[in-house]
Design an enzyme around this catalytic site. Structure first.
Site, PDB file in Angstrom:
ATOM      1  N   THR B  44       0.828  -1.204   0.000  1.00 54.55           N
ATOM      2  CA  THR B  44       0.000   0.000   0.000  1.00 54.55           C
ATOM      3  C   THR B  44       0.867   1.261   0.000  1.00 54.55           C
ATOM      4  O   THR B  44       0.567   2.234  -0.704  1.00 54.55           O
ATOM      5  CB  THR B  44      -0.916   0.003   1.242  1.00 54.55           C
ATOM      6  OG1 THR B  44      -1.766  -1.130   1.168  1.00 54.55           O
ATOM      7  CG2 THR B  44      -1.766   1.259   1.302  1.00 54.55           C
ATOM      8  N   HIS B  47       2.005   1.748  -3.419  1.00 53.29           N
ATOM      9  CA  HIS B  47       0.929   2.300  -4.263  1.00 53.29           C
ATOM     10  C   HIS B  47       0.800   3.806  -4.067  1.00 53.29           C
ATOM     11  O   HIS B  47       0.595   4.553  -5.024  1.00 53.29           O
ATOM     12  CB  HIS B  47      -0.409   1.624  -3.931  1.00 53.29           C
ATOM     13  CG  HIS B  47      -0.458   0.183  -4.298  1.00 53.29           C
ATOM     14  ND1 HIS B  47      -1.379  -0.696  -3.787  1.00 53.29           N
ATOM     15  CD2 HIS B  47       0.325  -0.556  -5.121  1.00 53.29           C
ATOM     16  CE1 HIS B  47      -1.166  -1.901  -4.272  1.00 53.29           C
ATOM     17  NE2 HIS B  47      -0.140  -1.839  -5.092  1.00 53.29           N
ATOM     18  N   GLY B 267      -5.411 -10.733  -2.166  1.00 59.81           N
ATOM     19  CA  GLY B 267      -4.853  -9.861  -3.204  1.00 59.81           C
ATOM     20  C   GLY B 267      -5.956  -9.092  -3.925  1.00 59.81           C
ATOM     21  O   GLY B 267      -7.007  -9.649  -4.234  1.00 59.81           O
ATOM     22  N   LEU B 268      -5.683  -7.807  -4.184  1.00 55.26           N
ATOM     23  CA  LEU B 268      -6.730  -6.924  -4.712  1.00 55.26           C
ATOM     24  C   LEU B 268      -6.565  -6.717  -6.210  1.00 55.26           C
ATOM     25  O   LEU B 268      -5.627  -6.038  -6.637  1.00 55.26           O
ATOM     26  CB  LEU B 268      -6.655  -5.574  -4.006  1.00 55.26           C
ATOM     27  CG  LEU B 268      -6.965  -5.598  -2.509  1.00 55.26           C
ATOM     28  CD1 LEU B 268      -6.509  -4.307  -1.842  1.00 55.26           C
ATOM     29  CD2 LEU B 268      -8.453  -5.818  -2.276  1.00 55.26           C
ATOM     30  N   ILE B 291     -10.919 -11.471   2.365  1.00 53.70           N
ATOM     31  CA  ILE B 291     -10.126 -11.197   3.570  1.00 53.70           C
ATOM     32  C   ILE B 291      -9.558  -9.791   3.518  1.00 53.70           C
ATOM     33  O   ILE B 291      -8.869  -9.413   2.575  1.00 53.70           O
ATOM     34  CB  ILE B 291      -8.944 -12.180   3.690  1.00 53.70           C
ATOM     35  CG1 ILE B 291      -9.407 -13.629   3.604  1.00 53.70           C
ATOM     36  CG2 ILE B 291      -8.160 -11.917   4.984  1.00 53.70           C
ATOM     37  CD1 ILE B 291     -10.236 -14.104   4.756  1.00 53.70           C
TER      38      ILE B 291
END
Lengths: 346, 346, 346, 346
Positions: B44, B47, B267-268, B291
């Site tokens: 994150t 990102h 995982g996104l 999750i």
């Protein structure tokens, strides 16, 4: 297959048993004949041998003793489909009806129509044994024969430990007989934060440490409850696996367990036990699980998976290896408590 | 505490971030000030640094970045009760409302009023950080500082792996970024029979083997689905932990999983994903778990217990240690994928 | 039993089916012959009749159609033990192997060796049908014959609704075909706080209200997601039972469900479906359950218990009763959607 | 708010209590003042009134009695955020610490730092009561005031019945005091196949039938175990909710329950109880759940949902309505057992 074979037979309603020659049995429809490579002695076998109160009420001699084993399928009865000659098998020892509401809903291990190998029907302390095809567990290629023969009691330990949440939790195992010892190894292999054990026999206490216990308390000489509460910040353990059947240990299990925790009971007390239900079960919000046998057959798949995981070292629990002829020596070891699992080779 | 401190700040709505001097923050009521000893870089953070589409929609600069950390409490806000100066803490990074139906029923991790440290409020890539007392996790004495700072992402891995039955089961981990790597170690520590992994980056594939994977497949060069089906007797694995967010990996997760198995998705994916729901989810009777975050605070206790178990070796996942000043080098390592977890020391 | 019987036969690989006279079948070993008293039309039967894409790939004509039924055992094959002539039975329509890892662990409903009555083998739209003894469900004395014949699809509804926590929870049922209608009744009977439904067909929407729905939304004319969010304080429902297979409904299920909620998918979409997995499944912490068949045989016991509870009124779902000869009229009703369950009497 | 109010006060360490005028209490930080509209008498209140052994060890007079109530918030302490003047509230009566490992993992109902309203701190048999904001349960608009005041004991019943699988299962409720009576209604509302009850008081046995029991056995005059075994085909019930605390009833619960079934214990025996653990708990594979309080706050949401379901008729359980001044008459009704729930109006 015709001929005679060696077998350990409970011949009369009295203490003891004898190694005698008997006919090799024939597999009926849906059954298979297995050449026994190894067998191991269970506490139940010992109860039958010493002819305790339970045995007197349950066993109808003559019976070939024994139910934990490993061997090779050598003959097939009519209508068997899922197994072939040469398969290396162990056995689920509960022979169940398969048609009652319990069997039809995943609870075959408590089927009311159960007969047990080596208890109600002839068993495996012999060169050959007949078992139902449905009860044969075909072993993978990589499992060491010695471990294969103790999968049945290992299944008891797995059933007990995995009857609730366990990963990352603290555990107490009360009573370090062979199944208690295996329960320690199982709990560690599935990620228990720490396993505390109780055991009065020094030999077994030492084995418990080898299996992975954090510490072993001797309830005859120290306050195990106090010790476990101290080790857990005063809260007690998340899970107790009660493997002794000792009334005092059962009572202490309720003292050792954390609020909201779980007690799984496998050890069988000989008499009714008095419990402080209000304070120790209800107000603490405890869950108690009665554990018998193995889930048929989910526990067997869990046993297989745990053996394959490579994280569970069971070698220390196998302490003695004897020819079948020396079974009485095995029974004496069980008397003394100075043993883990005793393997017999027919 | 008055004065200035070093902090990595996302200063404008554009790629990059800068190390600057800012005021040391003051803890408000119910908050504490922590002196950061170590912090680690999350995907994150990367990102936010590269300013991807998600970051553009979510981040309001200026913000101090970072949320995974370990440090010492140095100042208490009004009304704090459960914590004291000198406590060594990490933090649950989801700051939740505590009063909505989700928070009141054990689902605070999906509270709709969540703000996230280092995302919506100032974070921990700095010498000091303010956190709510309720989010402080007081560490035990025995945890190594380096591991303490990665407990938050480790919690993601634990939440994913333990979101269903796992002991004795076969597992696939798709995607071996830091959390995927930790998921392998967690799965092995809780008794997975075998863990298969997929990863295209060679550096991470090697780390996956060190974490305990049975075998790592490179989906860019081989048929991972076929390999996993072969390794599991044609049935597929009991559990897939999807850690990549890659649409193809998500789709393949449904091919790899056994009938009746579980897929836990962490995982996104950046965009909607097309799934053959009829054949691969419904007819297979699969359970899918979304999750996010960590159960507050059961996952933290599980993390603690697993660290204490002594059965989980996480050292290989920590591949780089840098002074806070070199955070840009850390971000470049994240670009390349040739790293596990990167630790920053303020 | 010798002679001829009426049967609805799919005779060629083309739309339609015919009522013809065929030989009464003989039960083989482990099978029983049942005189069919009533049968009901399933969506699957309709798919076979209209010869849709799925049917073209699966069905090998000629086959007697039909699998939902109720009747009397009139002849026993060799080796049957748990059943006798005169027993009034329905059938679990999944004929499974009983020996694979799935069957051995309570997941027979997703056995890879399954054959289905009326799909892969001859079915029950006939005067007589042969079924395996293991698949016969002996009915209690008090169940009305009409309800007895729809227990199999009712089992689908029960399996869907009870695949997670439900008592006191809010529920949405998307799609009010016969199984969706039954799901409403089941959800109310097990204590759902409120059941919201979606359905575009007016006839079925009205039935949904009779089954106990709080409100039925017509997604063709109103915003069902908005309506359900408003009715639930903006949170969405705890549980969605997706019974339509419609891609838009599946997508909306993820909009309707509360954070941390459950979506159980039974309806089969004809093609892959695109889902916003990051926002709607992972960040919301949703659990998705693929539902097929019935748990063997726990779902059947739950069906029995719910029928006995007296709290579930299923009469409204049975809308049409026809002689077997009029099966084409039944299929036309299914075309129109202006029906609930259609019962055929041979 | 200044002034005096009526309150039922346990004034000395002796049987009895008195209605006296006391100061209206002031809400401290995080607390609210509630004007009590209705309150109801719990068995615990009766124990305090008659000054039984438990009360002698726990209660420190003077204390305002009572904890089940419904009222309107009239004043807010400092720092309250989620509640406003005019809200109509009931209360969770366990005041817990919120920071211990139990509170942090969804087990606040067994927090070791619990104090209880009307037991350890002043209660609600008064015109006004102070409660922590965190314990206030804001009621929906549609709940009848009378039912609102009994939500707390209803929560006990819901917690007991829903502590495991229940839909479609057979149930026995042993002991039909008010919570037992409510348990019958709850079990029926969530789809129990049939509820059998045991009760020796004729008045309560009649109420049990009104709540939905299939049959009520009087253990003083008939063999309830035999009756329940006969009614369940010899298997016993799937679930026993033990609500009496009677040692014989607890023992019989283990005779009534099916193999693999569940016993949830809520009734508190005054002394330790002797159980045949081997035969009735372990060999039967039974699960025992100790039930105390209500899950905070999941049980409250379940209570709300069940009340909204419209399938649970609790009116018969409210048998007496008295002005607060007549509380002694209420206590006499509790002595006799010839009552369900007694409501007091201040």
């Amino acid at each position: 297959m015709k001929g005679k074979m060696k077998a350990v037979v409970k011949q009369t309603s009295a203490p003891g048993a004898e190694l005698v020659m008997v006919d090799i049995p024939s597999p009926g429809p849906g059954e298979v004949l297995v050449n026994v490579h190894s067998a191991s002695i269970c506490g139940t076998d010992h109860h039958i041998y010493i002819w305790n109160e339970w045995a007197q009420g349950r066993i109808k001699p003559p019976k070939i003793m024994g139910h934990e084993f490993y061997g090779e399928v050598v003959e097939l009865g009519d209508g068997t489909e899922s197994i072939k000659v040469g398969d290396l098998v162990s056995a689920e020892t509960h022979v169940v009806c398969g048609r009652c509401p319990l069997c039809l809903t995943g609870k075959g291990h408590v089927c009311k129509n159960t007969t047990i190998l080596g208890v109600d029907i002839n068993g495996a302390f012999a060169e050959y044994v007949v078992i139902p095809e449905a009860n044969a567990w075909i072993n993978g290629k990589n499992i060491p024969p010695e471990l294969a023969s103790i999968q049945e009691p290992l299944g008891n330990a797995v059933h007990t430990v995995l009857s609730g949440d366990i990963a990352g939790r603290t555990v107490a195992v009360t009573g370090c007989g062979p199944i208690g010892l295996m329960a320690i190894a199982v709990a560690k292999a599935v990620g228990a934060a720490a396993v505390y054990a109780t055991e009065i026999n020094g030999y077994r206490a030492e084995l418990a440490m080898k299996m992975g216990a954090e510490r072993v308390f001797n309830p005859a000489r120290e306050d195990a409850v106090k010790g476990i509460l101290e080790a857990t910040g005063g809260y007690g353990v998340d899970v107790v696996a009660e493997m002794s059947g000792n009334p005092k240990a059962i009572s202490q299990a309720f003292d050792m367990v954390k609020q909201g925790g779980r007690i799984s009971l496998l050890g069988l007390p000989a008499k009714p036990v008095e419990l402080d239900i209000s304070e120790k079960l209800i107000f603490k919000g405890v869950t108690v699980k009665g554990i018998t046998g193995r889930l048929m057959y989910d526990t067997w798949f869990q046993v297989k998976g745990l053996l394959e995981s490579g994280r569970m070292d069971l070698q220390p629990v196998i302490t003695h290896r004897l020819p079948l002829e020396d079974f009485k020596k095995g029974m004496e070891l069980m008397d003394s408590g100075d043993c883990g699992k005793v393997i017999l080779y027919p």
